[in-house]
Design a protein around this motif. Structure first.
Motif, PDB file in Angstrom:
ATOM      1  N   HIS A 162       0.881  -1.208   0.111  1.00  0.00           N
ATOM      2  CA  HIS A 162      -0.204  -0.074   0.106  1.00  0.00           C
ATOM      3  C   HIS A 162       0.807   1.290  -0.045  1.00  0.00           C
ATOM      4  O   HIS A 162       1.923   1.285   0.507  1.00  0.00           O
ATOM      5  N   PHE A 163       0.554   2.021  -0.905  1.00  0.00           N
ATOM      6  CA  PHE A 163       1.288   3.419  -0.924  1.00  0.00           C
ATOM      7  C   PHE A 163       0.357   4.701  -0.570  1.00  0.00           C
ATOM      8  O   PHE A 163      -0.755   4.767  -1.026  1.00  0.00           O
ATOM      9  N   VAL A 164       1.079   5.389   0.195  1.00  0.00           N
ATOM     10  CA  VAL A 164       0.366   6.768   0.777  1.00  0.00           C
ATOM     11  C   VAL A 164       1.186   7.926   0.131  1.00  0.00           C
ATOM     12  O   VAL A 164       2.285   7.900   0.799  1.00  0.00           O
ATOM     13  N   GLY A 165       0.855   8.859  -0.640  1.00  0.00           N
ATOM     14  CA  GLY A 165       1.873   9.798  -0.955  1.00  0.00           C
ATOM     15  C   GLY A 165       1.201  11.338  -0.812  1.00  0.00           C
ATOM     16  O   GLY A 165       0.054  11.491  -1.037  1.00  0.00           O
ATOM     17  N   HIS A 166       2.076  12.203  -0.080  1.00  0.00           N
ATOM     18  CA  HIS A 166       1.593  13.717   0.163  1.00  0.00           C
ATOM     19  C   HIS A 166       2.397  14.593  -1.110  1.00  0.00           C
ATOM     20  O   HIS A 166       3.235  14.414  -1.137  1.00  0.00           O
ATOM     21  N   SER A 167       1.413  15.368  -1.536  1.00  0.00           N
ATOM     22  CA  SER A 167       1.953  16.356  -2.574  1.00  0.00           C
ATOM     23  C   SER A 167       2.525  15.564  -3.740  1.00  0.00           C
ATOM     24  O   SER A 167       1.892  14.712  -4.342  1.00  0.00           O
ATOM     25  N   ALA A 168       3.914  15.807  -3.795  1.00  0.00           N
ATOM     26  CA  ALA A 168       4.487  15.411  -5.270  1.00  0.00           C
ATOM     27  C   ALA A 168       4.771  13.926  -5.013  1.00  0.00           C
ATOM     28  O   ALA A 168       4.982  13.147  -5.999  1.00  0.00           O
ATOM     29  N   GLY A 169       4.888  13.461  -3.661  1.00  0.00           N
ATOM     30  CA  GLY A 169       4.900  12.041  -3.443  1.00  0.00           C
ATOM     31  C   GLY A 169       3.853  11.116  -4.119  1.00  0.00           C
ATOM     32  O   GLY A 169       4.195   9.967  -4.231  1.00  0.00           O
ATOM     33  N   ALA A 170       2.768  11.803  -4.343  1.00  0.00           N
ATOM     34  CA  ALA A 170       1.688  11.095  -5.029  1.00  0.00           C
ATOM     35  C   ALA A 170       2.015  10.574  -6.428  1.00  0.00           C
ATOM     36  O   ALA A 170       1.891   9.582  -6.888  1.00  0.00           O
ATOM     37  N   GLN A 171       2.831  11.620  -7.198  1.00  0.00           N
ATOM     38  CA  GLN A 171       3.226  11.370  -8.527  1.00  0.00           C
ATOM     39  C   GLN A 171       4.393  10.486  -8.516  1.00  0.00           C
ATOM     40  O   GLN A 171       4.390   9.567  -9.583  1.00  0.00           O
ATOM     41  N   VAL A 172       5.274  10.381  -7.548  1.00  0.00           N
ATOM     42  CA  VAL A 172       6.323   9.478  -7.334  1.00  0.00           C
ATOM     43  C   VAL A 172       5.727   7.998  -7.342  1.00  0.00           C
ATOM     44  O   VAL A 172       6.259   7.159  -8.143  1.00  0.00           O
ATOM     45  N   ILE A 173       4.742   7.842  -6.431  1.00  0.00           N
ATOM     46  CA  ILE A 173       4.068   6.528  -6.520  1.00  0.00           C
ATOM     47  C   ILE A 173       3.484   6.002  -7.931  1.00  0.00           C
ATOM     48  O   ILE A 173       3.741   4.974  -8.389  1.00  0.00           O
ATOM     49  N   ARG A 174       2.824   7.042  -8.612  1.00  0.00           N
ATOM     50  CA  ARG A 174       2.411   6.687  -9.866  1.00  0.00           C
ATOM     51  C   ARG A 174       3.321   6.254 -10.813  1.00  0.00           C
ATOM     52  O   ARG A 174       3.401   5.239 -11.716  1.00  0.00           O
ATOM     53  N   LEU A 175       4.415   7.009 -10.891  1.00  0.00           N
ATOM     54  CA  LEU A 175       5.378   6.762 -11.892  1.00  0.00           C
ATOM     55  C   LEU A 175       6.393   5.466 -11.466  1.00  0.00           C
ATOM     56  O   LEU A 175       6.630   4.581 -12.453  1.00  0.00           O
ATOM     57  N   LEU A 176       6.319   5.061 -10.116  1.00  0.00           N
ATOM     58  CA  LEU A 176       6.892   4.036  -9.899  1.00  0.00           C
ATOM     59  C   LEU A 176       6.277   2.832 -10.240  1.00  0.00           C
ATOM     60  O   LEU A 176       6.671   1.683 -10.744  1.00  0.00           O
ATOM     61  N   GLN A 177       4.853   2.849 -10.084  1.00  0.00           N
ATOM     62  CA  GLN A 177       3.952   1.842 -10.646  1.00  0.00           C
ATOM     63  C   GLN A 177       4.053   1.870 -12.286  1.00  0.00           C
ATOM     64  O   GLN A 177       4.086   0.520 -12.453  1.00  0.00           O
ATOM     65  N   GLN A 178       4.306   2.615 -12.849  1.00  0.00           N
ATOM     66  CA  GLN A 178       4.482   2.402 -14.253  1.00  0.00           C
ATOM     67  C   GLN A 178       5.725   1.960 -14.333  1.00  0.00           C
ATOM     68  O   GLN A 178       5.865   1.018 -15.505  1.00  0.00           O
ATOM     69  N   MET A 179       6.736   2.310 -13.864  1.00  0.00           N
ATOM     70  CA  MET A 179       8.062   1.753 -14.071  1.00  0.00           C
ATOM     71  C   MET A 179       8.068   0.142 -13.884  1.00  0.00           C
ATOM     72  O   MET A 179       8.634  -0.631 -14.613  1.00  0.00           O
ATOM     73  N   LEU A 180       7.248  -0.206 -12.691  1.00  0.00           N
ATOM     74  CA  LEU A 180       6.981  -1.833 -12.422  1.00  0.00           C
ATOM     75  C   LEU A 180       6.385  -2.430 -13.472  1.00  0.00           C
ATOM     76  O   LEU A 180       6.731  -3.536 -13.936  1.00  0.00           O
ATOM     77  N   ALA A 181       5.364  -1.770 -14.206  1.00  0.00           N
ATOM     78  CA  ALA A 181       4.486  -2.141 -15.396  1.00  0.00           C
ATOM     79  C   ALA A 181       5.429  -2.316 -16.739  1.00  0.00           C
ATOM     80  O   ALA A 181       5.537  -3.190 -17.296  1.00  0.00           O
ATOM     81  N   ASP A 182       6.318  -1.478 -16.742  1.00  0.00           N
ATOM     82  CA  ASP A 182       7.163  -1.381 -18.048  1.00  0.00           C
ATOM     83  C   ASP A 182       8.551  -2.165 -17.847  1.00  0.00           C
ATOM     84  O   ASP A 182       9.240  -2.229 -18.904  1.00  0.00           O
ATOM     85  N   LYS A 183       8.476  -2.981 -16.531  1.00  0.00           N
ATOM     86  CA  LYS A 183       9.839  -3.642 -16.157  1.00  0.00           C
ATOM     87  C   LYS A 183      11.268  -2.776 -16.446  1.00  0.00           C
ATOM     88  O   LYS A 183      12.034  -3.135 -17.254  1.00  0.00           O
ATOM     89  N   ALA A 184      11.108  -1.609 -15.760  1.00  0.00           N
ATOM     90  CA  ALA A 184      12.247  -0.565 -16.163  1.00  0.00           C
ATOM     91  C   ALA A 184      13.388  -0.741 -15.376  1.00  0.00           C
ATOM     92  O   ALA A 184      14.359   0.152 -15.405  1.00  0.00           O
ATOM     93  N   PHE A 185      13.263  -1.798 -14.376  1.00  0.00           N
ATOM     94  CA  PHE A 185      14.659  -1.888 -13.278  1.00  0.00           C
ATOM     95  C   PHE A 185      15.303  -3.070 -13.854  1.00  0.00           C
ATOM     96  O   PHE A 185      15.033  -4.099 -13.846  1.00  0.00           O
ATOM     97  N   GLU A 186      16.636  -2.851 -14.438  1.00  0.00           N
ATOM     98  CA  GLU A 186      17.538  -3.896 -14.783  1.00  0.00           C
ATOM     99  C   GLU A 186      17.814  -4.827 -13.851  1.00  0.00           C
ATOM    100  O   GLU A 186      18.178  -4.561 -12.682  1.00  0.00           O
ATOM    101  N   GLY A 187      17.781  -6.295 -14.134  1.00  0.00           N
ATOM    102  CA  GLY A 187      17.861  -7.172 -13.131  1.00  0.00           C
ATOM    103  C   GLY A 187      16.543  -7.722 -12.496  1.00  0.00           C
ATOM    104  O   GLY A 187      16.643  -8.646 -11.587  1.00  0.00           O
ATOM    105  N   PHE A 188      15.537  -6.854 -12.594  1.00  0.00           N
ATOM    106  CA  PHE A 188      14.388  -7.172 -12.201  1.00  0.00           C
ATOM    107  C   PHE A 188      13.305  -7.205 -13.179  1.00  0.00           C
ATOM    108  O   PHE A 188      12.412  -6.628 -13.018  1.00  0.00           O
ATOM    109  N   GLU A 189      13.215  -8.290 -13.938  1.00  0.00           N
ATOM    110  CA  GLU A 189      12.304  -8.446 -15.234  1.00  0.00           C
ATOM    111  C   GLU A 189      10.833  -9.099 -14.914  1.00  0.00           C
ATOM    112  O   GLU A 189       9.909  -8.969 -15.521  1.00  0.00           O
ATOM    113  N   GLU A 190      10.993  -9.227 -13.557  1.00  0.00           N
ATOM    114  CA  GLU A 190       9.587  -9.867 -13.083  1.00  0.00           C
ATOM    115  C   GLU A 190       8.805  -8.925 -12.775  1.00  0.00           C
ATOM    116  O   GLU A 190       7.327  -9.284 -12.198  1.00  0.00           O
TER     117      GLU A 190
END
Length: 466
Positions: A162-190
């Motif tokens: 569960h993520f809770v973000g204040h102010s710009a923190g909310a956009q950080v969470i959204r971008l992180l989720q998109q990165m997870l969906a796009d498999k954007a972290f090298e060495g973490f293809e799952e």
């Protein structure tokens, strides 16, 4: 006559800049001194009243929370996580309301992108990898802090967060989720979007804010700064802070630009001059938070972010204005923090310059006048630009007993932008109502695989998105 008018306008702008600078400096000093005083008091208390009870309590609490998914609180601009500013809590101690809450310390002025990358490694573990292409384009080191085994190394689709973000923190969470969906972290293809169970936004910066232009961002591009403005003063202060590189001070509070290697130990006087004149550093490349918070920057960022069908979304939008005879004005004086009152008034009267193209087709000034002193209320409800995401307005949390994933449920709260952070006493009972509601929803009303039974209800499967 024109010269006199221009001179008067210039004087007013300089006076406003002076007042804003003094108010922000005083508040910053107040926060810093409060943290120091609290830290000294705590150390003195620990020294005088040593006890062995703490270790036993820690072991007991750990054994009770093994099955709970963490709730991660992500701070906003100029924010800080656990371990910074002594014992001061950015979230006003709200993290103590639940058995398993993490409060990461991310860069307080770094870009949404850099903070999302850092948040991943804080949780999963390892050395922060900002990505080769991004690092080269923005002129900083590819690798950052090493988080070792991480705060939640088992994090995956079967162990979501569960993520809770204040102010710009909310956009950080959204971008992180998109990165997870796009498999954007090298060495973490799952990785995939289902690593995120729910997203709760508190005064979230989804669609940008007109305050960025009042503070000094240019309205024509949303990227560069005006020559004389509050942000320029901030820029110079941050560069000097990082260049001096006083270790104990940076351990106490850090803007997060260590990967730019601004320190005098690495760049010398030549490096300081390059940063100040705008030839290098985060402010030269635009890899910092303010360009991401303009309407243009947020629209560009949002164009690549999705609302996912298996994730639960909830948003609290705040406002400290009201409509009187067709005009938007601040809603009283006592309920608005002194640091924000001037900005509440200015944002409520905001007009986009007529000689500049509007930030998007269909833009209307009056829709952006309700605000909380830092964000426009229209921007905080749910992602709207460039495409509006599914949403539902609610008046009471009781309407969220059964949530549908893939929809932004949003509620409008009478509060300014910093009501629910740092100073718990200032928010009063409203503080507890907000955070109790958030944590209860995470623990009882939000689920993915195993529906939980609410009081006086029979078990039933979660409804699929429409």
């Amino acid at each position: 006559m024109m010269m006199i008018k221009l001179w008067m306008v210039t004087c007013l702008q300089l006076a406003e800049l002076f007042v804003s600078s003094v108010v922000h400096l005083i508040y910053g000093f107040y926060i810093f001194s409060t943290a120091v005083a609290g830290d000294v008091s705590q150390k003195l208390s620990d020294y005088l009243f040593k006890s062995n009870v703490g270790g036993e309590e820690t072991d007991q609490s750990q054994s009770n929370v093994e099955g709970l998914p963490p709730i991660v609180l992500v701070h906003g601009i100029f924010g800080f996580g656990k371990g910074r500013l002594g014992g001061l809590s950015y979230f006003g101690g709200a993290e103590k309301k639940d058995e398993r809450v993490l409060v990461p310390d991310l860069g307080s002025l770094t870009s949404i992108y850099d903070r999302a990358r850092e948040l991943f490694y804080y949780l999963k573990g390892g050395r922060v990898d900002f990505g080769e292409e991004h690092s080269e384009a923005c002129g900083h080191s590819r690798f950052g802090r090493d988080y070792g085994k991480g705060q939640y190394p088992e994090w995956d689709e079967d162990h979501p967060i569960h993520f809770v973000g204040h102010s710009a923190g909310a956009q950080v969470i959204r971008l992180l989720q998109q990165m997870l969906a796009d498999k954007a972290f090298e060495g973490f293809e799952e990785t995939n979007e289902n690593w995120v169970l729910s997203v709760t936004s508190l005064s979230g910066a989804f669609n940008g804010t007109t305050r960025t232009y009042l503070d000094g961002m240019r309205t024509d591009d949303g990227i560069s700064m005006k020559p004389i403005c509050l942000l320029q003063i901030c820029r110079i202060g941050v560069i000097m802070y990082d260049w001096l590189d006083i270790s104990w001070l940076k351990n106490y509070y850090n803007f997060g630009f260590d990967h730019f290697n601004i320190s005098w130990k690495r760049t010398g006087v030549r490096g300081l001059v390059d940063c100040l004149v705008g030839n290098s550093g985060p402010f030269a490349t635009g890899d910092w938070i303010l360009p991401d918070l303009t309407i243009q920057g947020s629209t560009s960022l949002n164009s690549n972010l999705q609302t996912f069908p298996s994730t639960y979304y909830f948003s609290y939008a705040t406002k400290r204005t009201r409509r009187i005879m067709g005009m938007t004005v601040p809603s009283g004086v006592l309920g608005i923090h002194p640091m924000l009152f001037l900005r509440v008034f200015q944002m409520s009267q905001w007009r986009f310059p007529q000689d500049v193209s509007p930030p998007y087709k269909g833009y209307r000034d009056e829709e952006w006048q309700e605000n909380d002193g830092a964000m426009n209320t229209i921007s905080m409800t749910h992602p709207r630009l460039p495409v509006e995401h599914p949403s539902r307005f609610i008046r009471s949390d009781s309407e969220c007993q059964t949530l549908q994933p893939g929809i932004w449920y949003y509620k409008i709260v009478e509060a300014d932008h910093i009501t629910f952070i740092v100073n718990r006493e200032r928010a009063g009972v409203q503080f507890d109502l907000i955070y109790d509601s958030i944590f209860q929803r995470c623990r009882k009303h939000v689920f993915r695989k195993i529906p939980q039974t609410l009081p006086n209800q029979s078990p039933r499967a979660p409804r699929s998105p429409r």
